[in-house]
Design an enzyme around this catalytic site. Structure first.
Site, short mmCIF file in Angstrom:
data_model
loop_
_atom_site.label_atom_id
_atom_site.label_comp_id
_atom_site.label_asym_id
_atom_site.label_seq_id
_atom_site.Cartn_x
_atom_site.Cartn_y
_atom_site.Cartn_z
N HIS A 142 -12.65 15.59 6.33
CA HIS A 142 -11.65 15.85 6.54
C HIS A 142 -10.30 15.11 5.09
O HIS A 142 -10.89 14.61 4.64
CB HIS A 142 -11.08 14.83 8.14
N ASP B 194 -17.22 8.56 7.39
CA ASP B 194 -15.89 8.28 8.47
C ASP B 194 -16.36 9.01 9.62
O ASP B 194 -16.63 9.81 10.06
CB ASP B 194 -15.47 9.73 7.56
N GLN C 149 -14.33 11.22 14.20
CA GLN C 149 -14.23 11.88 15.49
C GLN C 149 -16.51 11.31 16.71
O GLN C 149 -15.95 11.92 17.14
CB GLN C 149 -14.59 13.24 15.01
N LYS D 215 -7.52 8.09 18.95
CA LYS D 215 -8.56 9.23 19.68
C LYS D 215 -9.39 8.77 20.56
O LYS D 215 -10.22 9.37 20.85
CB LYS D 215 -10.04 9.56 18.26
N CYS E 144 -6.35 19.54 8.56
CA CYS E 144 -6.73 18.94 7.30
C CYS E 144 -8.07 18.64 6.74
O CYS E 144 -8.34 17.54 6.45
CB CYS E 144 -6.64 17.01 7.74
C1 PLP Z 1 -12.83 13.67 10.82
C2 PLP Z 1 -11.24 13.05 10.86
N1 PLP Z 1 -11.39 11.55 10.17
C3 PLP Z 1 -10.03 10.77 9.80
C4 PLP Z 1 -8.99 11.43 10.48
C5 PLP Z 1 -7.90 10.09 10.24
O1 PLP Z 1 -7.53 9.97 11.27
P1 PLP Z 1 -6.62 9.64 11.57
O2 PLP Z 1 -5.01 10.56 11.47
O3 PLP Z 1 -6.35 8.33 12.67
O4 PLP Z 1 -5.82 8.58 10.45
C6 PLP Z 1 -9.23 12.26 11.00
C7 PLP Z 1 -8.10 12.89 12.29
O5 PLP Z 1 -8.55 13.89 12.55
C8 PLP Z 1 -10.27 13.17 11.35
O6 PLP Z 1 -10.85 14.44 12.40
#
Ligand code: PLP
Length: 410
Positions: free
Chosen positions: A123, A199, A202, A225, A367
């Site tokens: 992401h 990260d 998800q 989430k 993203c």
């Molecule tokens: C894999 C992953 N990392 C990071 C993020 C970023 O999360 P946030 O928008 O809550 O900061 C997301 C959000 O969709 C994501 O799916």
């Protein structure tokens, strides 16, 4: 099915809402999840009865609010099997957690000639903060490639790891659904003398998580989430590491003392929590964690594996070659994030037609623009499943796709 989904659905007020006389089919939880009644109630009750500043005032109401905030930290620590609640830092979201890592650890440790290793399925939250720092500090970014079915291709990993200072990777792709071998990558990173940064944005909402079993160094994730409110995220890290790295933002709450000449920092986690934090949001997050614990994360995972299998089979059976679903077919290796191309329709057109039937999906690059390039597409349509979805939702998606076929004249 491992969960009593009908009972679960009753806990989510929004799922009984109708638009134009028909119910909402919410298939966008990879984006953000819906909130159960008890999260909404916990936040309202706190705001009505217990709201006060935390860590600053000595009256009883402030003590009560501080206890509620710290209680949420304990709940999060328990949920991910952190050795101590003090290792859980509250941030604004996973994106801020990643920026905290790059701007503190990264800025202190990376210079020209160094490298960090990411994967091609990241992401932007785990790409751009590294790129921002790389333009300033002059280190290299390397990428773990993908196999044809969207898993990490580790065949050249020894070479990729050579001289790397950190491996920062997703535990579960927000586009492909791929669940990566977190323990293996953490081990490989450590063997190469690199930090292992996960990260888990998800992953944590959908799977039992044990940061100690992973043997990770830093793990980022978001409340919104996982049935909690937006506005609060988390960074878990090993205490020695959090202790050693410099603070991120400066201001109130993160100091031990301040003089005209300088400052000293408060102990972790306060060191990383400058300013008034999201207090009611922490309370909502704590309620969300308790909700997930009551359901049982093993059952949540089993439910999502069953439902993902049903969704993959249904979409393939009904649409054959007209649908391309990205990511692994084996549900042991993936979560319930289902990105697809449907005929040659643009994902935005698909999502608009689905919306006419109240089927909420996301269309776009999610993203993850570098991953889109790897897949050879500009965008996909993405349906993402969660604990309140059932086979009816999947059928509604398939029926709505049939509707798209009619509208676009196939
Ligand atoms: C894999 C992953 N990392 C990071 C993020 C970023 O999360 P946030 O928008 O809550 O900061 C997301 C959000 O969709 C994501 O799916």
């Amino acid at each position: 099915m491992a969960l009593d989904v009908q009972a679960v659905r009753k806990e989510f007020p929004i799922l009984s809402r109708e638009i134009d006389g028909s119910p909402i089919v919410y298939l966008d939880s990879g984006n953000t999840s819906q909130k159960p009644r008890r999260v909404i109630d916990a936040m309202s009750a706190f705001l009505e009865q217990s709201y006060a500043p935390i860590n600053r005032s000595s009256y009883r109401l402030a003590g009560e609010a501080t206890e509620a905030y710290e209680g949420a930290r304990r709940s999060v620590a328990r949920f991910i099997n952190a050795p101590s609640p003090d290792e859980v830092v509250f941030t604004k979201n996973a994106t801020e957690s990643m920026n905290l890592i790059t701007q503190t650890w990264g800025r202190a440790h990376l210079s020209p000639g160094d490298a960090v290793l990411l994967t091609q399925m990241e992401h932007h939250a785990n790409i751009v903060p590294w790129q921002m720092l790389a333009t300033e500090r002059g280190f290299d970014i390397r990428w773990i490639p993908l196999t044809a079915d969207g898993e990490l291709d580790l065949s050249d990993i020894a070479e990729l790891l050579d001289g790397v200072k950190a491996v920062s990777f997703t535990a579960m792709s927000n586009v492909l659904g791929t669940i990566t071998p977190v323990e293996q990558i953490c081990r490989l990173a450590h063997d190469a003398g690199a930090l292992a940064i996960v990260d888990a944005c998800q992953y944590v909402p959908h799977n039992p998580t044990d940061v100690q079993a992973w043997d990770a160094d830093l793990v980022a994730f978001s409340s919104h989430k996982m049935c909690g409110p937006s506005g609060i995220g988390m960074l878990w890290g090993r205490m020695e590491l959090l202790d050693a790295i410099p603070p991120f933002l400066g201001g109130g709450n993160m100091i031990d003392t301040v003089t005209f000449d300088g400052f000293t920092t408060a102990p972790v986690p306060a060191k990383f929590e400058a300013g008034t934090p999201p207090i009611a949001e922490a309370v909502g997050l704590g309620a969300a964690v308790e909700f997930l614990e009551e359901l049982g994360m093993h059952d949540v995972r089993q439910h999502e594996m069953d439902l993902t299998r049903y969704a993959l089979d249904t979409l393939h059976e009904r649409f054959g070659d007209d649908i391309t679903i990205y990511g692994p077919d084996n549900v042991e290796h993936r979560g319930g994030v289902i990105s697809f191309a449907f005929r040659d329709l643009h994902p935005h057109d698909v999502s608009q037609v689905l919306d006419e039937r109240n089927v909420c999906v996301r269309a776009g690059h999610h993203c993850a623009k570098p991953l889109m390039k790897t897949l050879g597409v500009n965008a996909t349509t993405r349906a993402s499943l969660y604990l309140y979805n059932d086979t009816d939702d999947v059928d509604a998606l398939a029926d709505a796709l049939d509707g798209a076929t009619d509208i676009f004249g196939f």
